[in-house]
Design an enzyme around this catalytic site. Sequence first.
Site, PDB file in Angstrom:
ATOM      1  CE  LYS A   1      43.379  62.466   8.559  1.00 35.92           C
ATOM      2  NZ  LYS A   1      43.845  61.489   9.572  1.00 35.92           N
TER       3      LYS A   1
ATOM      4  CE1 TYR B   1      39.101  59.619  11.403  1.00 40.90           C
ATOM      5  CE2 TYR B   1      38.891  61.940  11.944  1.00 40.90           C
ATOM      6  CZ  TYR B   1      39.422  60.925  11.149  1.00 40.90           C
ATOM      7  OH  TYR B   1      40.271  61.233  10.105  1.00 40.90           O
TER       8      TYR B   1
ATOM      9  CG  ASN C   1      47.315  60.509   9.002  1.00 36.82           C
ATOM     10  OD1 ASN C   1      46.469  61.387   8.996  1.00 36.82           O
ATOM     11  ND2 ASN C   1      47.014  59.234   9.137  1.00 36.82           N
TER      12      ASN C   1
ATOM     13  CG  HIS D   1      39.948  59.701   6.398  1.00 40.12           C
ATOM     14  ND1 HIS D   1      40.073  58.677   7.309  1.00 40.12           N
ATOM     15  CD2 HIS D   1      38.771  59.484   5.742  1.00 40.12           C
ATOM     16  CE1 HIS D   1      39.017  57.884   7.208  1.00 40.12           C
ATOM     17  NE2 HIS D   1      38.208  58.349   6.277  1.00 40.12           N
TER      18      HIS D   1
ATOM     19  CD  GLU E   1      34.856  57.241   6.209  1.00 39.23           C
ATOM     20  OE1 GLU E   1      35.562  57.491   5.212  1.00 39.23           O
ATOM     21  OE2 GLU E   1      35.273  56.634   7.210  1.00 39.23           O
TER      22      GLU E   1
END
Length: 141
Positions: free
Chosen positions: A11, A51, A114, A117, A128
């Site tokens: 990320k 998302y 975080n 993913h 995905e």
Amino acid sequence: MNNDFTFAIIKPNAVRTGKTGPILAMINEGGFEITAMRMVRLTKSQAESFYSIHQGKSFFEGLIDFMISGPVVVMILRHENAVADFRKLIGATDPGKAEPGTIRKIFAVSVQMNAVHGSDSSESAQIEANFFFSGIERFNT
Ligand code: CMP
């Protein structure tokens, strides 16, 4: 090795702070084979679509703004029991609850930022991976 795979994203907070290399090293050391990889800057509509399952949740708008704030690295990872084993390697979504030595424990700065993913099921991994990669870009997955 079988053809079981998962899909992962490094990320923006981790890419921005130069953690791509250390995270890739942990992925390799964890025994995962990277079978496709690319650095991309998501558009708002791409992030909202990726998302979409979280649409309507309190953190959705913040998550989208974060995910488009800088480039991300998207990849397909091959490993036996890939989805579960990768989630073990990255640790809990909330880094405060992640086990010591996990990627999120080391590199996450908050629940939102975080660091990585990982798909939550093989079905999600398929969807995905297809979101970012065409068949010709994928080696053996
Ligand atoms: P990820 O595994 O990419 O799946 C959805 C993301 O939404 C999650 O990691 C976090 O980045 C973010 N997220 C989930 N729950 C929260 C929360 N309570 N507050 C802020 N962000 C969240």
